[in-house]
Scaffold this active site. Sequence first.
Site, PDB file in Angstrom:
ATOM      1  N   ARG A 126       0.819  -1.214   0.000  1.00 51.57           N
ATOM      2  CA  ARG A 126       0.000   0.000   0.000  1.00 51.57           C
ATOM      3  C   ARG A 126       0.851   1.261   0.000  1.00 51.57           C
ATOM      4  O   ARG A 126       0.301   2.368  -0.026  1.00 51.57           O
ATOM      5  CB  ARG A 126      -0.875   0.004   1.253  1.00 51.57           C
ATOM      6  CG  ARG A 126      -2.378  -0.166   0.971  1.00 51.57           C
ATOM      7  CD  ARG A 126      -3.063  -0.165   2.307  1.00 51.57           C
ATOM      8  NE  ARG A 126      -4.478   0.044   2.282  1.00 51.57           N
ATOM      9  CZ  ARG A 126      -5.368  -0.948   2.366  1.00 51.57           C
ATOM     10  NH1 ARG A 126      -4.989  -2.194   2.377  1.00 51.57           N
ATOM     11  NH2 ARG A 126      -6.651  -0.649   2.450  1.00 51.57           N
ATOM     12  N   ARG A 153     -22.030  -0.135   2.618  1.00 54.41           N
ATOM     13  CA  ARG A 153     -21.382  -1.285   3.255  1.00 54.41           C
ATOM     14  C   ARG A 153     -21.290  -1.078   4.766  1.00 54.41           C
ATOM     15  O   ARG A 153     -21.454  -2.019   5.541  1.00 54.41           O
ATOM     16  CB  ARG A 153     -19.968  -1.475   2.661  1.00 54.41           C
ATOM     17  CG  ARG A 153     -19.244  -2.678   3.232  1.00 54.41           C
ATOM     18  CD  ARG A 153     -17.926  -2.915   2.532  1.00 54.41           C
ATOM     19  NE  ARG A 153     -16.832  -2.162   3.127  1.00 54.41           N
ATOM     20  CZ  ARG A 153     -15.576  -2.158   2.671  1.00 54.41           C
ATOM     21  NH1 ARG A 153     -15.266  -2.856   1.599  1.00 54.41           N
ATOM     22  NH2 ARG A 153     -14.645  -1.461   3.260  1.00 54.41           N
TER      23      ARG A 153
HETATM   24  P1  AMP Z   1      -8.777  -3.006   3.918  1.00 54.94           P
HETATM   25  O1  AMP Z   1      -9.590  -4.122   4.484  1.00 54.94           O
HETATM   26  O2  AMP Z   1      -7.838  -3.453   2.830  1.00 54.94           O
HETATM   27  O3  AMP Z   1      -9.623  -1.818   3.514  1.00 54.94           O
HETATM   28  O4  AMP Z   1      -7.831  -2.490   5.107  1.00 54.94           O
HETATM   29  C1  AMP Z   1      -8.380  -1.905   6.275  1.00 54.94           C
HETATM   30  C2  AMP Z   1      -7.311  -1.119   7.022  1.00 54.94           C
HETATM   31  O5  AMP Z   1      -6.246  -2.000   7.411  1.00 54.94           O
HETATM   32  C3  AMP Z   1      -6.632  -0.016   6.216  1.00 54.94           C
HETATM   33  O6  AMP Z   1      -7.386   1.194   6.234  1.00 54.94           O
HETATM   34  C4  AMP Z   1      -5.306   0.121   6.962  1.00 54.94           C
HETATM   35  O7  AMP Z   1      -5.475   0.837   8.176  1.00 54.94           O
HETATM   36  C5  AMP Z   1      -4.991  -1.316   7.344  1.00 54.94           C
HETATM   37  N1  AMP Z   1      -4.166  -1.970   6.298  1.00 54.94           N
HETATM   38  C6  AMP Z   1      -4.533  -2.999   5.481  1.00 54.94           C
HETATM   39  N2  AMP Z   1      -3.527  -3.329   4.652  1.00 54.94           N
HETATM   40  C7  AMP Z   1      -2.501  -2.485   4.938  1.00 54.94           C
HETATM   41  C8  AMP Z   1      -1.191  -2.294   4.410  1.00 54.94           C
HETATM   42  N3  AMP Z   1      -0.718  -3.038   3.397  1.00 54.94           N
HETATM   43  N4  AMP Z   1      -0.424  -1.327   4.966  1.00 54.94           N
HETATM   44  C9  AMP Z   1      -0.865  -0.576   5.986  1.00 54.94           C
HETATM   45  N5  AMP Z   1      -2.082  -0.681   6.516  1.00 54.94           N
HETATM   46  C10 AMP Z   1      -2.910  -1.624   6.004  1.00 54.94           C
END
Ligand code: AMP
Length: 186
Positions: A88, A127
Site C-alpha cells: 500500500r 457497506r
Molecule cells: P482493507 O480491508 O484493505 O480496507 O484495510 C483496512 C485497514 O487495514 C486499512 O485502512 C489500513 O489501516 C490497514 N491496512 C490494510 N492493509 C494495509 C497495508 N498493506 N499497509 C498498511 N495498513 C494496512
Amino acid sequence: MYLIFIGPPGAGKGTQAKRICDHFSIVHLSTGVILRDEISKNSPIGKSAKTFIDVGQLVPDDVLLKKMSGRLAQNDCNNGYCLDGFPRTITQAKGLEQILTNLNQSLDAVVSIVADEEELINRLVLRGSTSGRTDDTPEIIRQRLRVYRRQTEPLIEFYEQQNLIKAVEGVGKITEITERILNTLV
Ligand code: AMP
C-alpha cells in the site's frame, strides 16, 4: 500466478480478488483481513494495528513487511496468490521486491481497479450499515480515500514502469468485472 490487486477503498478489490483466486485456485491474502484477525485475537500486532485502522491511517510498513514475509514463505503460496491490500506504499512495494527475490517468485500482473470517487463513497457508506467495520463511517471513509490517493496511488506509476499494470473499470455487475479482469490476464 502471482497477482497484486490495487484499488481505492470501495472499488470492490476484495470481492474481485477472491473471485480471481477461486478461478485460478490460488491463495487470497488480504492484509485487511489478516489485521482484523489479529485485532479479534487481541494480539500485540492487533492492538497496535487497531489504533491506526480506527482512524483511517495505514499500519506502519515494518509491521506489514514482517507479517507478509512470513506469510508468503508458507507452502500454500508456492502455486501463486492474489495480494489484496498489500503493498500500500512505495516502501512496502520495495520490501515486497526483496521478499519475492528471496523466495524466487515474480509478479505476473498488478490489477488496478478504477472507480470514481462519488461511486466509492456511496458504496462504502452502504457497506458500513452492514459490515460492522469500525472504519466504514463517512468521516473515516473520506480519510481512507485521502490516504489512498497520497500513499497508495503512486504504486500505479511504480508498477507501470515495470509494465505490470492491468487497469480495469470497477463499475458494473460483479460477474462482468471479473470477466474484464480475466480478459486482461490472458
Ligand atoms: P482493507 O480491508 O484493505 O480496507 O484495510 C483496512 C485497514 O487495514 C486499512 O485502512 C489500513 O489501516 C490497514 N491496512 C490494510 N492493509 C494495509 C497495508 N498493506 N499497509 C498498511 N495498513 C494496512
